[in-house]
Write a protein that holds these residues in place. Structure first.
Motif, short mmCIF file in Angstrom:
data_model
loop_
_atom_site.label_atom_id
_atom_site.label_comp_id
_atom_site.label_asym_id
_atom_site.label_seq_id
_atom_site.Cartn_x
_atom_site.Cartn_y
_atom_site.Cartn_z
N UNK A 448 -39.63 -36.04 13.75
CA UNK A 448 -40.92 -35.65 13.18
C UNK A 448 -41.81 -35.28 14.36
N UNK A 449 -42.31 -34.06 14.38
CA UNK A 449 -43.10 -33.56 15.51
C UNK A 449 -44.57 -33.48 15.11
N UNK A 450 -45.42 -34.16 15.86
CA UNK A 450 -46.85 -34.23 15.52
C UNK A 450 -47.71 -33.92 16.74
N UNK A 451 -48.97 -33.81 16.47
CA UNK A 451 -49.99 -33.70 17.51
C UNK A 451 -49.90 -34.92 18.45
N UNK A 452 -50.11 -34.70 19.74
CA UNK A 452 -50.11 -35.80 20.73
C UNK A 452 -51.54 -36.17 21.07
N UNK A 453 -51.85 -37.47 21.01
CA UNK A 453 -53.18 -37.97 21.36
C UNK A 453 -53.07 -38.88 22.57
N UNK A 454 -53.77 -38.52 23.63
CA UNK A 454 -53.52 -39.11 24.95
C UNK A 454 -53.94 -40.57 25.07
N UNK A 455 -54.91 -41.03 24.26
CA UNK A 455 -55.37 -42.42 24.39
C UNK A 455 -54.60 -43.39 23.50
N UNK A 456 -53.60 -42.89 22.79
CA UNK A 456 -52.67 -43.77 22.09
C UNK A 456 -53.24 -44.49 20.88
N UNK A 457 -52.62 -45.61 20.57
CA UNK A 457 -52.90 -46.38 19.37
C UNK A 457 -54.30 -47.00 19.42
N UNK A 458 -55.03 -46.93 18.29
CA UNK A 458 -56.39 -47.49 18.24
C UNK A 458 -56.39 -48.99 18.52
N UNK A 459 -55.40 -49.71 18.02
CA UNK A 459 -55.36 -51.15 18.23
C UNK A 459 -55.27 -51.48 19.73
#
Length: 636
Positions: A448-459
């Motif tokens: 599954x290919x998605x947008x990458x968010x550099x700051x990672x998981x909110x938790x």
């Protein structure tokens, strides 16, 4: 019978619950009462009603609309209408247009207060495994045409259910003490043939795409998809462009570099401080819909390193704009031009434009019509972590586009069902949702290919990623981001089922985006899908899910309240001293999470509204987003 409201003989089409089912058309006697619409066998010779063939409870109806006749349809099937409920569309054919209109009007009136009324519908039939209007091959696919309001009854519905109670505004130096306007209605889509201006450069990803060059004009030829439009450039080249990369020419503020759309207060301050220029400024959307704020950086005033001020653009009773009393202007660009030369009460004049236009928004897919991605074009760079379905890696598509790749371990997911759903999920596009780009299904494991968010998981970001102690504004902005992403999902009749801080990601600007929406439906792990399982999200689940596994948008609302609690405790575990069995017992008896130290009473009242025992009494995400916006407006 005396309680019958309408009675008519119609032709009913079989519901074709399987793709292979043959279609048939039969005359039925339809009777509408206060509780349901029922249809019966009918003896036309004797004029008598016979056995009940089926019925639909009115409270389950989500949409009542006309249906466009099929090509070469016989005369008796020209006046079709549809009743949409949980089991799909019920197609009915009236003898005349006036009879059809009478029934639609009456049905809409009777269901106007229903929960989960649809905002989009399919104007054509579902036939042999495909929607004739949009060619989608999934029967549960969201509609492709926007309804006028919520089935035409938006205003009455809000009056009946009771509008949200706005939070009382607290006067500040930045805004006048006037009542806040209601949120504006969604604007209708622009028409074909219009001229648009590119806000960003776009390099074609497929042969069907058209290159966009920033600030150049293009003519829109077709809008067959909400996210991709067919356009022509000034040289006569034609192709598909991402719709969120362009704005209608000579309209709106988007053509001005000083306007930073979708930028919140914290992000504005970061931009201005990074630029570090006295008089650096930008104009952004206020937290109140339809309003704007000027954010200004000044090195005066004795504060070390400079400070940011935020000025709300106000409106006179005549519709003129102003930042300083007595300096009124017909348009916002005229106002900005004046204050570029005159401080007029602000700490500085607007000297330097600071812009965020470098980073374009996410697009729905890697080119028009692309949802199956060739894995040969993917480069794996590093592992980001392991989730419910397997390893997640950061990589590149075609060597230049950042992507996140979920490598689905075999046996963890109902793959065929998900692949069908992925075609629909790709069409979901919002600045607070992690964008699904596509899937790789020709090999195993599937990706599954998605947008990458550099700051990672909110938790993790709450626990470790914040570089300094967060402000009240930052925390509330995180909650606002999630509420707006979820309000969009709600509008598309989409249920997340596993909303929590661990299932949100943070981009390089600090914007929070919801991810993994709806994926829990395809998990094959009993520990995860059963409320008795140790992996089930018990700590985020309301009583109706814990006791009866009854998921709805209202169970997502409960989970959102818990997510807010996670944000305001900087990532603590809900009910940390209780095990799952104790939580099920005590939450069912009325236990609720305590008020976090960082949350004031107004913030906690929003959380608490999500945890009402009766699901129907909980707010909608649209109402939550509005309440969070009101509170954020006070802080600004």
């Amino acid at each position: 019978m005396s309680d019958n409201i309408l009675e008519e003989i119609f032709i009913k089409r079989s519901q074709q619950k399987r793709k292979t089912s043959p279609l048939n058309y039969k005359e039925r006697l339809f009777i509408l009462t206060q509780e349901k619409i029922a249809y019966y066998d009918f003896d036309s010779d004797k004029g008598k009603r016979k056995g009940l063939r089926g019925s639909v409870d009115l409270e389950k109806i989500k949409c009542v609309e006309t249906v466009q006749p099929e090509p070469n349809a016989p005369q008796e099937r020209m006046y079709a209408f549809q009743i949409i409920y949980d089991e799909g569309p019920l197609y009915i054919f009236a003898k005349t247009e006036s009879i059809r209109a009478q029934w639609i009007k009456q049905l809409k009136k009777m269901v106007r207060f229903n929960r989960d009324l649809m905002q989009k519908y399919h104007p054509c039939f579902w036939v042999d495994g495909i929607w004739l209007c949009c060619q989608q091959e999934v029967k549960q696919a969201m509609g492709c045409k926007v309804l006028d309001g919520k089935n035409g009854f938006t205003s009455q519905q809000s009056q009946r259910r009771g509008s949200r109670k706005p939070l009382p505004p607290t006067p500040t130096e930045e805004k006048p003490g006037r009542p806040l306007p209601p949120q504006p209605p969604e604007q209708p889509p622009p028409s074909t043939g219009m001229t648009v201006t590119a806000e960003y450069n776009y390099t074609p990803m497929t042969p069907q795409d058209l290159e966009l060059r920033k600030d150049e004009e293009y003519t829109i030829l077709e809008m067959c998809d909400a996210n991709w439009w067919r356009a022509r450039d000034k040289y006569g080249n034609e192709g598909y462009i991402p719709s969120n990369y362009v704005v209608e020419a000579e309209k709106g503020l988007e053509k001005f570099d000083w306007y930073c759309k979708n930028t919140n207060r914290s992000q504005a301050e970061t931009l201005l401080k990074t630029e570090n220029k006295d008089g650096g400024f930008l104009v952004r959307d206020s937290s109140k819909a339809g309003k704007y704020t000027v954010s200004l950086f000044s090195k005066g005033g004795g504060e070390t390193g400079g400070s940011c001020r935020h000025y709300n653009i106000c409106t006179t009773s005549q519709g003129q704009f102003y930042l300083a009393e007595k300096h009124n202007f017909s348009t916002i660009p005229e106002l900005i031009n004046y204050h570029q030369h005159n401080a007029a009460g602000m700490v500085s004049r607007l000297k330097y434009i600071v812009s965020n236009r470098v980073r374009p928004p996410s697009i729905a897919g890697l080119g028009y019509g692309v949802w199956e991605i060739d894995p040969l074009y993917l480069t794996f760079i590093k592992e980001l972590g392991t989730g419910q379905f397997g390893v997640v890696k950061y990589g590149k598509w075609q060597g230049k586009h950042d992507v996140a790749i979920k490598m689905i371990k075999e046996g963890s997911m109902s793959e065929d069902d998900f692949i069908e759903e992925a075609k629909i999920m790709m069409k979901l596009c919002h600045q607070n949702l992690v964008q699904l780009y596509g899937v790789c299904t020709k090999q195993r494991p599937i990706y599954i290919v998605t947008e990458f968010l550099s700051n990672g998981c909110l938790l993790t970001y709450l626990k470790e990623g914040l570089k300094q102690h967060p402000t009240n504004v930052q925390l509330l902005e995180m909650c606002k981001d999630v509420s707006e992403g979820m309000a969009y999902l709600e509008s598309q009749q989409y249920i997340h089922r596993d909303l929590a801080a661990r299932n949100c990601l943070v981009d390089g600007n600090g914007t929070v985006k919801v991810t993994d929406f709806g994926l829990s439906r395809y998990v094959l792990d009993d520990e995860y899908t059963s409320s008795a399982g140790s992996k089930f999200p018990v700590r985020w689940s309301p009583p109706e899910v814990l006791l009866y596994c009854k998921f709805s948008s209202k169970s997502d609302i409960w989970a959102y309240g818990v997510l807010m609690w996670e944000v305001y405790t900087l990532g603590r575990l809900p009910y940390e001293r209780l095990n799952n069995t104790e939580i099920v017992d005590q939450v069912s008896r009325g236990l609720r999470l305590y008020r976090p130290q960082l949350a004031n009473e107004k913030v906690y009242s929003i959380m608490s509204s999500c945890w009402l025992e009766k699901a129907e009494e909980r707010p909608t995400f649209q109402e939550l987003a509005s309440n969070v916006q009101d509170l954020l407006y006070e802080l600004q």
